[in-house]
Design an enzyme around this catalytic site. Sequence first.
Site, PDB file in Angstrom:
ATOM      1  N   GLU A   1       0.745  -1.183  -0.058  1.00 15.78           N
ATOM      2  CA  GLU A   1      -0.020  -0.074   0.154  1.00 15.78           C
ATOM      3  C   GLU A   1       0.839   1.267   0.215  1.00 15.78           C
ATOM      4  O   GLU A   1       1.980   1.235   0.594  1.00 15.78           O
ATOM      5  CB  GLU A   1      -0.917   0.049   1.431  1.00 15.78           C
ATOM      6  CG  GLU A   1      -2.013  -1.236   1.128  1.00 15.78           C
ATOM      7  CD  GLU A   1      -2.863  -1.120   2.475  1.00 15.78           C
ATOM      8  OE1 GLU A   1      -4.137  -1.529   2.307  1.00 15.78           O
ATOM      9  OE2 GLU A   1      -2.404  -0.846   3.481  1.00 15.78           O
TER      10      GLU A   1
ATOM     11  N   CYS B   1       7.142  -4.657  16.090  1.00 12.73           N
ATOM     12  CA  CYS B   1       6.790  -3.778  17.004  1.00 12.73           C
ATOM     13  C   CYS B   1       5.390  -3.897  17.439  1.00 12.73           C
ATOM     14  O   CYS B   1       4.333  -4.100  16.574  1.00 12.73           O
ATOM     15  CB  CYS B   1       6.867  -2.258  16.335  1.00 12.73           C
ATOM     16  SG  CYS B   1       8.603  -2.064  15.871  1.00 12.73           S
TER      17      CYS B   1
ATOM     18  N   CYS C   1       2.161  -2.097  16.067  1.00 12.48           N
ATOM     19  CA  CYS C   1       2.199  -1.543  14.447  1.00 12.48           C
ATOM     20  C   CYS C   1       1.531  -2.972  13.885  1.00 12.48           C
ATOM     21  O   CYS C   1       1.931  -4.015  13.984  1.00 12.48           O
ATOM     22  CB  CYS C   1       3.484  -1.609  14.006  1.00 12.48           C
ATOM     23  SG  CYS C   1       3.689  -1.444  12.235  1.00 12.48           S
TER      24      CYS C   1
ATOM     25  N   CYS D   1       6.895  -6.944   7.269  1.00 11.07           N
ATOM     26  CA  CYS D   1       7.918  -6.531   7.854  1.00 11.07           C
ATOM     27  C   CYS D   1       8.742  -7.545   8.657  1.00 11.07           C
ATOM     28  O   CYS D   1       8.055  -8.357   9.295  1.00 11.07           O
ATOM     29  CB  CYS D   1       7.760  -5.327   9.046  1.00 11.07           C
ATOM     30  SG  CYS D   1       9.281  -4.279   9.721  1.00 11.07           S
TER      31      CYS D   1
ATOM     32  N   CYS E   1      -0.709   6.186   9.922  1.00  6.64           N
ATOM     33  CA  CYS E   1       0.514   5.213  10.369  1.00  6.64           C
ATOM     34  C   CYS E   1      -0.029   3.788  10.923  1.00  6.64           C
ATOM     35  O   CYS E   1      -0.657   3.800  11.744  1.00  6.64           O
ATOM     36  CB  CYS E   1       1.082   6.029  11.254  1.00  6.64           C
ATOM     37  SG  CYS E   1       2.000   7.549  10.787  1.00  6.64           S
TER      38      CYS E   1
ATOM     39  N   CYS F   1       3.230   8.621   1.190  1.00  6.25           N
ATOM     40  CA  CYS F   1       3.938   7.521   2.125  1.00  6.25           C
ATOM     41  C   CYS F   1       4.182   6.413   1.388  1.00  6.25           C
ATOM     42  O   CYS F   1       3.491   5.707   1.138  1.00  6.25           O
ATOM     43  CB  CYS F   1       2.719   7.521   3.267  1.00  6.25           C
ATOM     44  SG  CYS F   1       3.384   6.318   4.590  1.00  6.25           S
TER      45      CYS F   1
HETATM   46  N1  SAH Z   1       9.617   0.898   9.752  1.00  4.15           N
HETATM   47  C1  SAH Z   1       9.769   2.119   9.799  1.00  4.15           C
HETATM   48  C2  SAH Z   1       8.743   3.041   9.100  1.00  4.15           C
HETATM   49  C3  SAH Z   1       7.455   2.599   8.917  1.00  4.15           C
HETATM   50  S1  SAH Z   1       6.194   3.054  10.228  1.00  4.15           S
HETATM   51  C4  SAH Z   1       9.481   2.694  11.041  1.00  4.15           C
HETATM   52  O1  SAH Z   1       9.178   1.747  12.140  1.00  4.15           O
HETATM   53  O2  SAH Z   1      10.161   3.615  11.273  1.00  4.15           O
HETATM   54  C5  SAH Z   1       6.092   4.491  10.072  1.00  4.15           C
HETATM   55  C6  SAH Z   1       5.804   5.104  11.578  1.00  4.15           C
HETATM   56  O3  SAH Z   1       4.425   4.861  12.136  1.00  4.15           O
HETATM   57  C7  SAH Z   1       6.684   4.684  12.786  1.00  4.15           C
HETATM   58  O4  SAH Z   1       7.138   5.621  13.485  1.00  4.15           O
HETATM   59  C8  SAH Z   1       5.935   3.864  13.359  1.00  4.15           C
HETATM   60  O5  SAH Z   1       6.298   3.584  14.646  1.00  4.15           O
HETATM   61  C9  SAH Z   1       4.479   4.404  13.449  1.00  4.15           C
HETATM   62  N2  SAH Z   1       3.436   3.283  13.822  1.00  4.15           N
HETATM   63  C10 SAH Z   1       3.214   2.188  13.368  1.00  4.15           C
HETATM   64  N3  SAH Z   1       2.214   1.641  14.064  1.00  4.15           N
HETATM   65  C11 SAH Z   1       1.385   2.734  14.464  1.00  4.15           C
HETATM   66  C12 SAH Z   1       0.076   2.904  15.025  1.00  4.15           C
HETATM   67  N4  SAH Z   1      -0.715   1.599  15.032  1.00  4.15           N
HETATM   68  N5  SAH Z   1      -0.349   3.970  15.212  1.00  4.15           N
HETATM   69  C13 SAH Z   1       0.441   5.224  14.982  1.00  4.15           C
HETATM   70  N6  SAH Z   1       1.852   5.040  14.639  1.00  4.15           N
HETATM   71  C14 SAH Z   1       2.125   3.797  14.310  1.00  4.15           C
HETATM   72 FE1  SF4 Z   2       8.081  -2.703  10.814  1.00  3.86          FE
HETATM   73 FE2  SF4 Z   2       6.094  -1.505  11.845  1.00  3.86          FE
HETATM   74 FE3  SF4 Z   2       8.029  -1.660  13.313  1.00  3.86          FE
HETATM   75 FE4  SF4 Z   2       8.126   0.115  11.338  1.00  3.86          FE
HETATM   76  S1  SF4 Z   2       6.773   0.144  13.460  1.00  3.86           S
HETATM   77  S2  SF4 Z   2       9.584  -1.483  12.012  1.00  3.86           S
HETATM   78  S3  SF4 Z   2       6.754  -1.112   9.778  1.00  3.86           S
HETATM   79  S4  SF4 Z   2       6.778  -3.581  12.575  1.00  3.86           S
END
Ligand code: SAH
Ligand code: SF4
Length: 410
Positions: free
Chosen positions: A123, A147, A150, A143, A381, A136
């Site tokens: 996406e 996290c 996420c 991934c 995000c 974006c």
């Molecule tokens: N993998 C990279 C880039 C993609 S995530 C990273 O982790 O930086 C982009 C941003 O969205 C990151 O800061 C991530 O921590 C945040 N993010 C992930 N899940 C989220 C959620 N459910 N609500 C708000 N931010 C989120």
């Molecule tokens: Fe991967 Fe989501 Fe963590 Fe970014 S925030 S590194 S996309 S698991």
Amino acid sequence: MTISIDLNAEGARDALRRATPTEKPSLIGLTRAELGEALVGAGIVPERQAKMRAQQLWHWMYVRGVSDFAHMFNISKDLRAELDKHFTVARPEIVEEQISSDGTRKWLFRFPPRGAGRPVEIETVYIPEEGRGTLCISSQVGCTLTCSFCHTGTQKLVRNLTTEEILAQLLTARDRLGDFPDRDTPDGAIVPAEGRKVSNIVMMGMGEPLYNFEAVKKALLIASDGDGLSLSKRRITLSTSGVVPEIARTGEEIGVMLAISLHATNDDLRDLLVPINKKFPLKDLIAACKAYPGLSNAKRITFEYVMLKDVNDSLDDAKALVKLLKGIPAKINLIPFNPWPGTNYQCSDWETIEKFADYINNAGYASPIRTPRGRDILAACGQLKSESERMRKVDRLALEAMMIAGHGEA
Ligand code: SAH
Ligand code: SF4
């Protein structure tokens, strides 16, 4: 209200699909030198013309945004036919385009398997704002990291995206928004009133860009090439969860703006939220940030901090954050947690977020609270997750109920 274009409806799929995906190698994503070599290697351009032809194609692909050799009018008909026989500059398949009530757009792309067993889907999200339009972009299908807050992290890594696939997201978005010469912006589209429709790029879609370093680097160098797509490196931000060994190279070899997904100020909590912290703890991450090439007050690092209710949102956390970042030219980006079905986290109350932001502002940091965009189409995000595990309708309804109960939708 969300507008979703159903691509199963007759005719609709053809309308969005710019060209049928082919097995021919794409010229998109090659450096100029590689482009020349490809033309010579295919036996369709003599060595002495390689540089000139590469430059010509570069202009058509990246300045004019042409996705069909037939439209490259200053190239002879015969050569165009030869190019078409051996190569492609076509766009990937768009499975779905969704348009949120706030103008946010989300595209679901399908790419060939390239070793993944079956076609993959990713996406890309476009966020229009006053004066700028941010795209974006995803760097991986799924991934490897997990996290805990996420949604993408619940999807296993399927594969890395290629340079071509990373660039294709930008090229196709610009097609669809009328952001190339000779293309029209769709009626009613919400785009910046002036200037480019896609003025900024953030590598904040699916995946960890620094675990796909070479492809991401190549794509961003092409996106910022002054004779082509010409996006300023100051308007490209790469977000990492903290792959410390690649941070210096990001500054030296790519030279874009850096964002760090921080989310916690002590190792115990960050181990839980961003498990890569176990491998590269805060001490190492902060040291890498301090040493980021080109860092100055005019070129700050953005620290992203997701606001999780009763997890990391107390005033003590805000104090610890300010202390941790002392001495680093930094911006702090507070992200209200975007919920997804099955998560145990909740977004902090609005009042808590404002108190947190006030503390940080008073400490001298610009700390915008990122307004959630495109939530009605799950484009915010951390909500991105592709077709392979697309949301069931019942989950989607549950999510909507959760959002309304949680902190309401603007
Ligand atoms: N993998 C990279 C880039 C993609 S995530 C990273 O982790 O930086 C982009 C941003 O969205 C990151 O800061 C991530 O921590 C945040 N993010 C992930 N899940 C989220 C959620 N459910 N609500 C708000 N931010 C989120
Ligand atoms: Fe991967 Fe989501 Fe963590 Fe970014 S925030 S590194 S996309 S698991």
